[in-house]
Design a protein around this motif. Structure first.
Motif, PDB file in Angstrom:
ATOM      1  N   LEU A 154      31.638  41.233  43.987  1.00  0.00           N
ATOM      2  CA  LEU A 154      32.177  39.885  44.130  1.00  0.00           C
ATOM      3  C   LEU A 154      33.267  39.857  45.198  1.00  0.00           C
ATOM      4  CD1 LEU A 154      31.616  37.392  42.096  1.00  0.00           C
ATOM      5  CD2 LEU A 154      34.025  37.648  41.686  1.00  0.00           C
ATOM      6  N   LEU A 181      33.405  34.246  32.940  1.00  0.00           N
ATOM      7  CA  LEU A 181      34.761  34.772  32.795  1.00  0.00           C
ATOM      8  C   LEU A 181      35.426  34.883  34.168  1.00  0.00           C
ATOM      9  CD1 LEU A 181      34.503  37.539  30.082  1.00  0.00           C
ATOM     10  CD2 LEU A 181      35.694  35.377  29.949  1.00  0.00           C
ATOM     11  N   ILE A 182      34.650  35.323  35.156  1.00  0.00           N
ATOM     12  CA  ILE A 182      35.232  35.431  36.493  1.00  0.00           C
ATOM     13  C   ILE A 182      35.618  34.044  37.000  1.00  0.00           C
ATOM     14  CG2 ILE A 182      34.688  35.997  38.887  1.00  0.00           C
ATOM     15  CD1 ILE A 182      33.119  38.358  37.820  1.00  0.00           C
ATOM     16  N   LEU A 183      34.735  33.089  36.739  1.00  0.00           N
ATOM     17  CA  LEU A 183      35.069  31.708  37.125  1.00  0.00           C
ATOM     18  C   LEU A 183      36.360  31.272  36.446  1.00  0.00           C
ATOM     19  CD1 LEU A 183      31.928  29.417  37.144  1.00  0.00           C
ATOM     20  CD2 LEU A 183      33.505  29.906  38.981  1.00  0.00           C
ATOM     21  N   VAL A 204      29.731  31.353  42.486  1.00  0.00           N
ATOM     22  CA  VAL A 204      31.066  31.773  42.053  1.00  0.00           C
ATOM     23  C   VAL A 204      31.923  32.139  43.267  1.00  0.00           C
ATOM     24  CG1 VAL A 204      32.326  33.522  40.767  1.00  0.00           C
ATOM     25  CG2 VAL A 204      30.307  32.508  39.796  1.00  0.00           C
ATOM     26  N   LEU A 208      49.226  32.589  36.673  1.00  0.00           N
ATOM     27  CA  LEU A 208      48.974  33.911  36.122  1.00  0.00           C
ATOM     28  C   LEU A 208      50.097  34.903  36.410  1.00  0.00           C
ATOM     29  CD1 LEU A 208      45.221  34.832  36.302  1.00  0.00           C
ATOM     30  CD2 LEU A 208      46.637  34.321  34.363  1.00  0.00           C
ATOM     31  N   LEU A 219      38.808  27.724  46.489  1.00  0.00           N
ATOM     32  CA  LEU A 219      40.177  27.710  45.973  1.00  0.00           C
ATOM     33  C   LEU A 219      41.134  28.437  46.906  1.00  0.00           C
ATOM     34  CD1 LEU A 219      39.456  28.401  42.224  1.00  0.00           C
ATOM     35  CD2 LEU A 219      40.058  26.251  43.257  1.00  0.00           C
ATOM     36  N   ILE A 262      43.674  40.907  39.213  1.00  0.00           N
ATOM     37  CA  ILE A 262      43.514  40.894  37.758  1.00  0.00           C
ATOM     38  C   ILE A 262      42.480  41.921  37.314  1.00  0.00           C
ATOM     39  CG2 ILE A 262      42.584  39.515  35.858  1.00  0.00           C
ATOM     40  CD1 ILE A 262      45.193  38.508  36.377  1.00  0.00           C
ATOM     41  N   PHE A 263      41.409  42.037  38.089  1.00  0.00           N
ATOM     42  CA  PHE A 263      40.312  42.863  37.605  1.00  0.00           C
ATOM     43  C   PHE A 263      40.440  44.333  37.988  1.00  0.00           C
ATOM     44  CE2 PHE A 263      37.954  38.773  37.255  1.00  0.00           C
ATOM     45  CZ  PHE A 263      37.743  38.875  35.895  1.00  0.00           C
ATOM     46  N   TYR A 272      32.997  29.092  45.056  1.00  0.00           N
ATOM     47  CA  TYR A 272      34.063  28.396  44.331  1.00  0.00           C
ATOM     48  C   TYR A 272      35.399  29.090  44.541  1.00  0.00           C
ATOM     49  CZ  TYR A 272      36.758  26.642  40.380  1.00  0.00           C
ATOM     50  OH  TYR A 272      37.733  26.101  39.598  1.00  0.00           O
ATOM     51  N   ILE A 273      35.375  30.423  44.435  1.00  0.00           N
ATOM     52  CA  ILE A 273      36.626  31.162  44.594  1.00  0.00           C
ATOM     53  C   ILE A 273      37.203  30.917  45.983  1.00  0.00           C
ATOM     54  CG2 ILE A 273      37.619  33.470  44.784  1.00  0.00           C
ATOM     55  CD1 ILE A 273      35.852  34.348  42.556  1.00  0.00           C
ATOM     56  N   VAL A 313      38.808  33.152  35.341  1.00  0.00           N
ATOM     57  CA  VAL A 313      39.975  33.826  35.910  1.00  0.00           C
ATOM     58  C   VAL A 313      40.311  33.223  37.278  1.00  0.00           C
ATOM     59  CG1 VAL A 313      40.812  36.010  36.804  1.00  0.00           C
ATOM     60  CG2 VAL A 313      39.650  35.943  34.634  1.00  0.00           C
ATOM     61  N   ALA A 314      39.282  32.946  38.061  1.00  0.00           N
ATOM     62  CA  ALA A 314      39.546  32.344  39.373  1.00  0.00           C
ATOM     63  C   ALA A 314      40.232  30.997  39.206  1.00  0.00           C
ATOM     64  CB  ALA A 314      38.238  32.180  40.139  1.00  0.00           C
ATOM     65  N   HIS A 315      39.756  30.258  38.240  1.00  0.00           N
ATOM     66  CA  HIS A 315      40.380  28.963  37.967  1.00  0.00           C
ATOM     67  C   HIS A 315      41.835  29.142  37.542  1.00  0.00           C
ATOM     68  CE1 HIS A 315      40.858  24.925  36.434  1.00  0.00           C
ATOM     69  NE2 HIS A 315      41.271  25.430  35.293  1.00  0.00           N
ATOM     70  N   VAL A 359      43.640  32.869  45.762  1.00  0.00           N
ATOM     71  CA  VAL A 359      42.956  32.972  44.475  1.00  0.00           C
ATOM     72  C   VAL A 359      42.062  34.203  44.453  1.00  0.00           C
ATOM     73  CG1 VAL A 359      41.259  31.857  43.013  1.00  0.00           C
ATOM     74  CG2 VAL A 359      43.089  30.530  44.017  1.00  0.00           C
ATOM     75  N   ARG A 362      44.283  37.197  43.996  1.00  0.00           N
ATOM     76  CA  ARG A 362      44.801  37.312  42.631  1.00  0.00           C
ATOM     77  C   ARG A 362      43.700  37.721  41.670  1.00  0.00           C
ATOM     78  NH1 ARG A 362      47.702  31.755  42.453  1.00  0.00           N
ATOM     79  NH2 ARG A 362      49.174  32.053  44.144  1.00  0.00           N
ATOM     80  N   THR A 363      42.515  37.144  41.865  1.00  0.00           N
ATOM     81  CA  THR A 363      41.418  37.502  40.966  1.00  0.00           C
ATOM     82  C   THR A 363      41.128  38.987  41.059  1.00  0.00           C
ATOM     83  OG1 THR A 363      40.521  35.336  41.474  1.00  0.00           O
ATOM     84  CG2 THR A 363      39.109  36.831  40.285  1.00  0.00           C
ATOM     85  N   CYS A 365      43.722  31.580  38.324  1.00  0.00           N
ATOM     86  CA  CYS A 365      44.496  32.016  39.483  1.00  0.00           C
ATOM     87  C   CYS A 365      44.864  30.844  40.375  1.00  0.00           C
ATOM     88  CB  CYS A 365      43.693  33.015  40.295  1.00  0.00           C
ATOM     89  SG  CYS A 365      43.541  34.604  39.519  1.00  0.00           S
ATOM     90  N   SER A 366      44.019  29.828  40.347  1.00  0.00           N
ATOM     91  CA  SER A 366      44.292  28.706  41.243  1.00  0.00           C
ATOM     92  C   SER A 366      45.315  27.744  40.654  1.00  0.00           C
ATOM     93  CB  SER A 366      43.003  27.963  41.549  1.00  0.00           C
ATOM     94  OG  SER A 366      42.636  27.175  40.445  1.00  0.00           O
TER      95      SER A 366
END
Lengths: 81, 383, 525, 399
Positions: B280, C455-457, B125, C473, B132, B143-144, B128-129, C459-461, B136, B139-140, C463-464
């Motif tokens: 994370l 879910l984190i994936l 994960v 977002l 991006l 959000i959290f 992947y983040i 949200v990351a998606h 990203v 921003r993630t 965000c992208s």
């Protein structure tokens, strides 16, 4: 290039881990390096090793792609000139 | 893609999650026993100073990362060597963070799931983040972040309602004087979590408004410390000092105390998932620091490195220590002295001296000292 | 057979013309260029039986009319042709376009006259429902737009209904749709630009925006993307949506679609661009961000608190639709310790005798439900009822009574399904529908941890993602404080004097700050 | 003409529609056999007892409190014949494809009358997924008759029970028909089976009331492991030895081990991952076997005051764990060597694979070599973590 960096970083981390282990358990660095390879790897490490291999494959693929792009770019430049 | 921008709010969110990250998982300042919160309070001041120091350092040459600064100070060849050191350091730290979480999961929630799987999935994960991009990630975390606040707030309320809190556990204040506090401050609290902010030196240049950035990062550190102090007090008043000392994961143990009526109890599993967010972000920021270093050395966009090196982190998160005690002791005895201090304070201090000296010299001869500033255009062309 | 009939008809017309015409007018026979044009057009449209060619004399000059019978308003056609061929005594043969225009003005009234240059544009004009007239001696070919505007009447929206608010909806005819928007925004700044897209279909696509408000960057980007489209056929705005959005491989729609003119107008006023496609009753609104899919225009027609509450309910039901089944699987198979004892015991008692593991049970029911849902939509309406009855029996009673599915599962299913229907925009609910399955699978593999990772994936998606350069977002991430007025809750209408900041419109202020309405001072104040 | 066509068509249709039902069995006409028990007969060779379940009673929604199954036994000379003859008592067609347990009485096993396994292997309906058990000290048919609260039918209960046992502690060798036959045919391995017995009064266990009691009058328990020489039962090994046996066999999933850390003080290690390799070769007429065990565990309780944040403590505990495992495994192996001299571990097989040329020479005499084999057990144990507590509260307790 990326593959190279991958290996380089991998081995550096290996040495670092071995160093710490040898300091904690009071044995020499060589033993530390060896133990990492034979002793500490657990059975489920298979998953991580396959993860590493995926990473390696990723590196190689990216490298090849970059190499091709570079070649193409060079050709295009050559044509222009 | 052009330069990635992160807003001030995002910087704050990143700092907050980063500082809480693994610190909230394994608890900090426990050496100071029931004065842990005082220790953290003092550490906060130092932490604020630390981040200002890093800002000061980075502001000498605006728009440059740590690595380009190294090059400016030591020359490319030596800089590559040092950068490699930093990369390994960041990756190692990232691995440690992931390991913290893996241990938490394996001990508290899923004892039969191999820790390797947990590491691998979370690293995927993270990879992947970062693939991006930094935006990203920022921003993630943005959000959290509200969930983090909401959770700690709820936890407090729940603990209050279920009557587990005894304020007297905080007493005696400073019973043993300042000695235990100092003991927990150095090198413990100084290097972890505050010294680890060194990794933000690769992020500062992405902040939209560098002038307000300093203030924002101070706010971020402040809020994070507030939460740390708050949770520390919460742990002390719920578990007592002995309880904390015997817990591998104090906050988890704290949450286990919650029991209201017949409905809200057993929320400890939820705690784990809230901690997951901090982990994370922290793991990703460290990995990002390493990736930027790789970008600097190999002159390839950092995205290309993200997935492979995330896998590397997953591998080493498990390999770095044989068992949990090994993990803890490494973190207490070895890492602070051999990794944290030199990389967090040693090298930057040396760099600062060289920088100031060079700049004074540069001002005298008026020859441009900002060589290498035209290296900015080599970002990822594809995206 | 068709050519012969056409021949007869033309002859008949010719005869009528001849009889009516006086003897003194000199008839000019059609020249070669005229005949060659006729030949090429007949060649191009040759096999279509609705392609018509009428030859005759207009003010003494040979003229040919081309048109597609199916595209042209027959009443208007009869009226005009009879006038056109009826030669007057004082008729002057015309030599220039202007002369012809003044001649035709009384025949065609206000119908727009367009001059055409080449064969390509001639056939285009015919296809668009124009009457094309070629006259000997004129250098230009002229066309008159006489499209038969048959369309269905305005009806209530079928997918985006409201309780309080305008009840009209877009229809397939784009001109009507434009007029529906124009009627709501009476402002010359409201601009509609036309694009013709689709090599073979030549579909007209309009983009509508408020000049001076819309974000110029977005507009330019949109125009570039529209111009860049190179496909042969466009039938619906859905085609366009897929061709212009930033990312195709995502579960989330990157353009808002609406069939409600009022919400289209409101969005245009906020600084968005509407894309209207001829033949599609759905308008696309770009750029669209995540929160747009939870807003409906009715929020502002309802009382303040209710509007806010409903919006909150919408977010909640999105989350419910997304995670309920996977949390069920995760908690039941991994984290029984999370449940209070009595609840756990009651679930165990219910699941006693259920032959499948929880994840199989969930997947089974989810897929059954999806099948029923699809069947319910595709079935002819008369049979649709049957489906719902059978479905309710299958899902609801029989399965539970037979002991194949536990009762709690049915509750979970029902909540999920109903929550999924709450999504105001249909295309958005598909996202939670699909991601749900991923979540269920990851819950089966890794429990709640898997759910959170996924879910984190997600949200990351999210965000992208970007919609025309606007982060998907926003205004949540990047967080914009000013825009929170219209996200999770809605502020009073008088407080909404700014346009959404995330759209970066040219003019950020919608209206001057208005004081909240206040009652007259109380007695004694 | 038209009529003739119609007639032909009708004839064909009826042929196709009315035939093809030879193997057809409606669900309402079958009974599912869940267990078989083989006892030694007095008149015939065997007594075959089968249990056919009453599906209605197994489902909570349709249960009405009658007996969950019917058990009936017949005497004869071959299982096949008896199995097909069962309709002397049962009204429905019996299907054997869902058989979960096969129970063999001790007497039958002692006489070595396992030749009926051929039928079980040959029959297409019977599959290879049932547990094979020995009824120790009781009649095999009695085991089928004991009722139980949850699974109600005894074979189903045993199947689920042994499965859980394997997952949580080990102790069941988890023998299937294939393993059994493989062991019977291999020269370097002797077969084993799990053995069950009845605790309590078997007569009372037959009743439905048995299900209604908190402490049942009779309950079927996993007792030990039976070891064979070829087809003959030779003895039993207790449960701890059984666990050690599957540890060596590399079949261990999870188990808990209690290890002494001080005198009369113990700590518990929960073993959650294990890998065992057996190496063997012949050297100067002596078999040398090395069992390499890699075990991962977490500490799940200690009675000694220990500071579990220290690497040294972990190290100490790991050493203790290794020692204990080594001792346990060696004990079991020596016990089998000395007491029975039967190579149930399949060491012969390993030697055969790794040192074939030498093994060929001693193949027929392997038992002797096994008895005198030199066994080495090499254990690497890792304690990974210690639950959610570091120190034990015992370290802070006032003395």
């Amino acid at each position: 290039m990326i593959t190279l960096s991958y290996f380089l970083t991998f081995s550096s981390l290996w040495v670092l881990t071995a160093l710490f282990d040898s300091a904690l358990y009071h044995y020499s660095i060589w033993e530390g390096l060896k133990y990492l390879l034979f002793n500490e790897i657990s059975m489920d490490m298979v998953y991580l090793i396959s993860g590493l291999l995926i990473g390696l494959a990723f590196c190689i693929v990216t490298d090849i792609r970059l190499y091709r792009n570079k070649k193409k770019g060079n050709q295009a430049k050559g044509n222009k000139n | 893609m052009l330069k990635e921008n992160i807003s001030l709010t995002q910087l704050e969110a990143l700092l907050l999650n980063f500082l809480l990250g693994s610190a909230i998982v394994i608890g900090i300042g426990t050496d100071a026993k029931n004065d842990a919160w005082i220790a953290i309070l003092i550490a906060t001041l130092i932490g604020g100073g630390t981040i200002l120091f890093y800002w000061f350092l980075m502001n000498r040459l605006p728009g440059k990362t740590l690595y380009e600064l190294l090059e400016f100070c030591f020359g490319r060849k030596f800089a590559i060597l040092l950068s490699h050191g930093y990369i390994v350091y960041f990756l190692y730290n990232s691995g440690r963070v992931i390991r913290d979480f893996g241990e938490l999961m394996a001990s508290a929630l899923m004892p039969n799931t191999p820790i390797e799987i947990i590491s691998l999935t979370i690293c995927f994960v993270i990879g992947y983040i970062l693939y991006l991009g930094l935006e990203v990630l920022a921003r993630t975390s943005e959000i959290f972040t509200p969930y983090l606040f909401g959770f700690i707030f709820l936890l407090t309320i729940f603990l209050l309602v279920s009557g587990q809190i005894e304020m007297t556990r905080l007493l005696p204040v400073l019973g043993e004087g300042f000695k235990p506090i100092l003991k927990s401050l150095f090198p413990g609290l100084l290097t972890f979590p505050f010294g680890e902010l060194i990794v933000f030196t690769v992020i500062f240049l992405n902040v939209t408004d560098t002038k307000k950035g300093q203030k924002a990062s101070l706010i971020g550190v402040g809020v994070a410390s507030f939460l740390l102090i708050f949770s520390s007090i919460l742990m002390i008043v719920t578990l007592g000092v002995d309880g904390i000392l015997r817990s591998n994961f104090p906050l988890l143990s704290t949450a286990r105390e919650v029991a209201i009526g017949n409905f809200i109890e057993r929320i400890d599993a939820i705690v784990v998932f809230i901690m997951m967010l901090g982990i994370l972000v922290k793991g990703s920021v460290f990995l990002y620091g390493a990736l930027k270093g790789l970008e600097y050395i190999y002159k390839k966009p950092f995205r290309y490195f993200s997935i492979p090196f995330a896998m590397l982190v997953a591998f080493y998160s498990v390999l770095i220590s044989v068992n949990f005690a090994d993990h803890l002791q490494e973190g207490l005895k070895l890492v602070p002295y051999f990794l944290h201090l030199p990389f967090q304070f040693g090298i930057p201090a040396v760099m600062l001296v060289i920088l100031l000296w060079k700049q004074r010299k540069g001002k005298k001869n008026k020859t441009g000292w900002n060589y290498g500033s035209n290296q900015k255009a080599k970002k990822n062309p594809g995206t | 057979m068709a050519p012969i009939r056409r021949l007869r008809k033309t002859r008949a017309l010719k005869k009528i013309g001849e009889i009516k015409e006086g003897k003194e007018i000199v008839k000019q026979e059609p020249s070669n260029s005229l005949l060659s044009l006729k030949k090429t057009l007949s060649g191009a449209f040759g096999k279509s039986s609705d392609f018509r060619v009428i030859e005759g004399f207009i003010n003494g000059r040979a003229g040919i009319l081309f048109y597609l019978e199916s595209m042209i308003n027959p009443k208007q056609m009869i009226k005009t042709t009879s006038k056109l061929f009826a030669s007057k005594k004082d008729a002057q043969p015309f030599n220039t376009l202007d002369e012809f225009r003044s001649f035709s003005r009384e025949i065609f009234g206000g119908v727009r006259c367009k001059s055409l240059k080449d064969d390509e544009s001639v056939s285009q004009a015919i296809l668009n429902g124009s009457l094309v007239i070629v006259i000997e001696g004129l250098t230009e070919i002229v066309s008159f737009h006489m499209l038969n505007t048959e369309k269905r009447a305005l009806a209530e929206p079928s997918t985006q209904t409201v309780i309080r608010g305008p009840k009209d909806s877009f229809i397939e005819a784009v001109s009507t749709n434009i007029s529906l928007i124009r009627r709501r925004i009476k402002n010359p700044k409201l601009t509609f630009e036309k694009f013709t897209i689709g090599k073979d279909t030549q579909t007209s696509v309009f983009i509508g925006y408020m000049d001076g408000i819309v974000n110029e960057k977005v507009l330019k980007e949109l125009k570039d993307r529209l111009n860049g489209i190179e496909v042969s056929a466009i039938f619906d705005s859905g085609n366009i949506e897929e061709l212009i959005t930033d990312k195709t491989f995502t579960f989330f729609p990157l353009a808002l679609n609406t069939e409600r003119p009022d919400s289209a107008a409101a969005n245009i006023m906020d600084g968005k661009v509407a894309i209207l496609v001829d033949g599609s009753p759905f308008a696309l609104m770009v750029p669209a961000v995540f929160v747009n899919f939870f807003e409906i225009s009715e929020d502002f027609y309802q009382p303040l608190y209710l509007g806010s509450f409903l919006r909150f309910i919408r977010y909640l039901s999105f989350m419910i639709a997304l995670i309920t089944p996977s949390v069920y699987v995760g908690v039941l198979t991994y984290h029984q310790e999370l449940l209070p004892t009595s609840f756990l015991l009651s679930i165990i008692a219910q699941r006693e005798g259920v032959p499948f593991p929880a994840v199989v049970e969930v997947l089974l029911m989810e897929i059954t439900f999806e099948i029923l849902r699809e069947a319910g939509i595709r079935m002819p309406k008369a049979v649709g009822q049957m489906v719902s009855i059978v479905g309710a029996l299958v899902i609801g009673q029989a399965a539970a009574e037979a002991g194949i599915i536990s009762n709690i599962m049915i509750i979970i299913m029902a909540i999920t399904a109903i929550a999924n229907f709450v999504a105001p925009v249909y295309s958005f609910s598909s996202a939670s529908r699909l991601i749900r399955f991923l979540l269920i699978i990851s819950a089966a593999i890794l429990g709640l941890y898997g759910v959170f990772l996924m879910l984190i994936l997600m949200v990351a998606h999210l965000c992208s993602l970007r919609s025309f350069g606007i982060p998907y977002l926003s205004p949540l991430a990047p967080f914009i404080l000013e825009d929170q007025k219209d996200v999770f809750i809605r502020f009073p209408y008088w407080a909404m004097n700014n346009r959404p900041k995330y759209l970066e419109s040219e003019k950020a202020i919608k209206a001057n700050p208005v004081a909240s309405p206040s009652p007259p001072p109380m007695k004694g104040e | 003409m038209y009529n003739r066509k119609c007639g032909l068509a009708a004839a064909f249709l009826s042929v196709f529609l009315l035939t093809g039902c030879w193997d057809q069995r409606e669900l309402s006409t079958i009974s599912v056999v869940t267990g078989m028990a083989v006892d030694k007969g007095e008149k015939g060779k065997y007594i075959l007892t089968i249990e056919a379940v009453n599906a209605q009673e197994l489902n909570n929604r349709t249960a009405s409190g009658f007996a969950p199954s019917t058990v009936y036994g017949l005497e004869g000379d071959s299982l096949e014949g008896l199995a097909q003859k069962m309709n002397v008592a049962f009204s429905r067609n019996l299907i054997y494809s869902h058989m979960k347990t096969l129970i063999i009485s001790e007497k039958v096993a002692k006489k070595g009358m396992l030749d009926f396994l051929d039928f079980l292997e040959r029959d297409r309906e019977i599959r290879d997924d049932f547990n094979i058990l020995i009824a120790r000290g009781v009649k095999a048919s009695d085991i089928l008759r004991v009722t139980y609260q949850f699974q109600k039918s005894s074979p189903l209960k045993l199947h689920a029970q042994l499965d859980s046992m394997v997952k949580n502690w080990g102790g069941d060798p988890d023998v299937r028909l294939n393993d059994m036959i493989e062991a019977l045919t291999s020269t370097g391995r002797e077969p084993v089976m799990a053995a069950v017995t009845i605790k309590g009064n078997p007569k009372k266990g037959k009743s439905i009331e048995n299900m209604q009691k908190v402490t049942p009058d009779a309950i079927v328990t996993l007792d030990s492991m039976a070891i064979f020489k070829a087809q003959k039962l030779k003895g039993f090994l207790n449960l701890n030895d059984t666990r050690n046996y599957i540890w060596i066999e590399d079949k261990l999933r999870r188990t808990s081990l209690t290890v002494p850390c001080k005198k009369n003080h113990y700590f518990d290690a929960r073993v959650y991952d294990n890998g065992t390799k057996v190496e063997g070769y012949l050297d100067n007429g002596k078999a040398r076997i090395t069992v390499r065990v890699r075990t991962e565990a977490y500490l799940n309780g200690t009675q000694c005051a220990a500071d579990l944040v220290k690497v040294e403590v972990y190290k100490k505990y790991e050493d203790l764990l290794e020692k204990t495992i080594k001792k346990n495994l060696l004990n079991t192996i020596t016990k089998v060597q000395k007491q029975y001299g039967l190579d149930i571990f399949g060491f012969g097989e390993k030697v055969r694979q790794q040192d074939y040329q030498d093994y060929k020479k001693v193949e027929n005499n392997w038992e002797y070599y096994f008895k005198n084999a030199e066994i080495n057990v090499n254990v690497t144990a890792r304690l990974r973590r210690s639950g959610i507590r570091t120190k034990s509260y015992l370290t802070n307790i006032k003395k």
